[in-house]
Design an enzyme around this catalytic site. Structure first.
Site, short mmCIF file in Angstrom:
data_model
loop_
_atom_site.label_atom_id
_atom_site.label_comp_id
_atom_site.label_asym_id
_atom_site.label_seq_id
_atom_site.Cartn_x
_atom_site.Cartn_y
_atom_site.Cartn_z
N ASP A 110 -0.22 5.17 0.91
CA ASP A 110 -0.48 6.12 1.99
C ASP A 110 -0.60 5.41 3.34
O ASP A 110 -1.41 4.51 3.52
CB ASP A 110 -1.76 6.91 1.71
CG ASP A 110 -1.62 7.86 0.54
OD1 ASP A 110 -0.60 8.58 0.50
OD2 ASP A 110 -2.50 7.88 -0.32
N ASP B 263 0.86 -1.18 0.00
CA ASP B 263 0.00 0.00 0.00
C ASP B 263 0.91 1.24 0.00
O ASP B 263 2.09 1.16 0.35
CB ASP B 263 -0.89 -0.05 1.24
CG ASP B 263 -1.66 1.24 1.47
OD1 ASP B 263 -2.41 1.63 0.57
OD2 ASP B 263 -1.47 1.85 2.54
N ASP C 154 -6.95 -3.04 2.72
CA ASP C 154 -5.86 -3.97 2.40
C ASP C 154 -6.18 -5.41 2.83
O ASP C 154 -5.39 -6.32 2.54
CB ASP C 154 -4.56 -3.53 3.09
CG ASP C 154 -4.07 -2.18 2.61
OD1 ASP C 154 -4.08 -1.95 1.38
OD2 ASP C 154 -3.68 -1.34 3.45
#
Length: 226
Positions: A11, A9, A177
């Site tokens: 951010d 990921d 996620d």
């Protein structure tokens, strides 16, 4: 146990707290001998820019799995899901003042500013016959198809790379996620991650944000897994 690639990921995972790319994480990623894919709820152009800045090959998953591409010189592939999202947006706009984020660049979902009652909106959305869900990434609230997520995106991109999703280690910090962790062979949550992602993780770092990604990669290296 040996993994062939990493999917991370952006951010909150390879950035600093203020969302700048973390220089230590970038240096660590550049040192790897395995491919690194970036996966984000943000737009495809954002993901590609981050990939280029880090010095990667351009393989990215964007819009929470709705958009994927394997190299800079190839066009992205997009899921046909925006129409249903627009229906959900129109319905919710009757109850809330909603602000779209990056509407010109999003092709498969709608991102909204986090300034309305999410739980109330979710309850209202359940009254509609739409395959749409609302996901809070801590940076935006995403109106997205229930059939699209980072795990689906990872499976598609892995196939394009001649790999299986289980060949990847996933690193992330947010509930969007979770499916990526489930599809991958091993999931690592950074310390600043929310409870949902920590529950889905095989390992949780002590360090947060980009420092957590550095720790995650060093953990994999020390075990000889990458």
């Amino acid at each position: 146990m040996k993994f062939k690639a990493i999917v991370a990921d952006i951010d909150g995972t390879i950035t600093c707290e203020k969302r700048e790319l973390h220089l230590g994480a970038m240096k660590k990623i550049r040192s790897l001998k395995v491919p690194v894919v970036l996966a984000t709820g943000n737009t495809l152009c954002y993901a590609r820019t981050a990939s280029r800045l880090i010095g990667l090959e351009g393989a990215v998953i964007a819009e929470n799995g709705g958009a994927v591409t394997v190299r800079f010189d190839l066009q992205g592939t997009f899921e046909e899901s925006l129409e249903e999202c627009e229906k959900a947006y129109s319905f919710l706009s009757e109850y809330f003042k909603l602000t779209k984020l990056d509407p010109l660049y999003r092709k498969t979902e709608i991102a909204l500013r986090r300034d309305f009652d999410l739980e109330k909106a979710r309850a209202l959305l359940k009254t509609q016959n739409l395959d749409i869900e609302m996901v809070d990434t801590k940076y935006a609230i995403h109106l997205k198809s229930t059939k699209i997520n980072k795990g689906v995106g990872l499976q598609k991109l892995a196939g394009m790379m001649g790999l299986e999703a289980e060949d990847f280690v996933a690193i992330g910090d947010s509930e969007n996620d979770v499916e990526m962790f489930e599809a991958s062979g091993f999931g690592i949550a950074v310390a600043n991650g929310d409870e949902k992602i920590k529950e889905a993780a095989n390992y949780v770092t002590d360090a947060s944000f980009g420092d957590g990604t550095v720790e995650a990669i060093e953990f994999l290296e020390s075990n000889g897994w990458i």
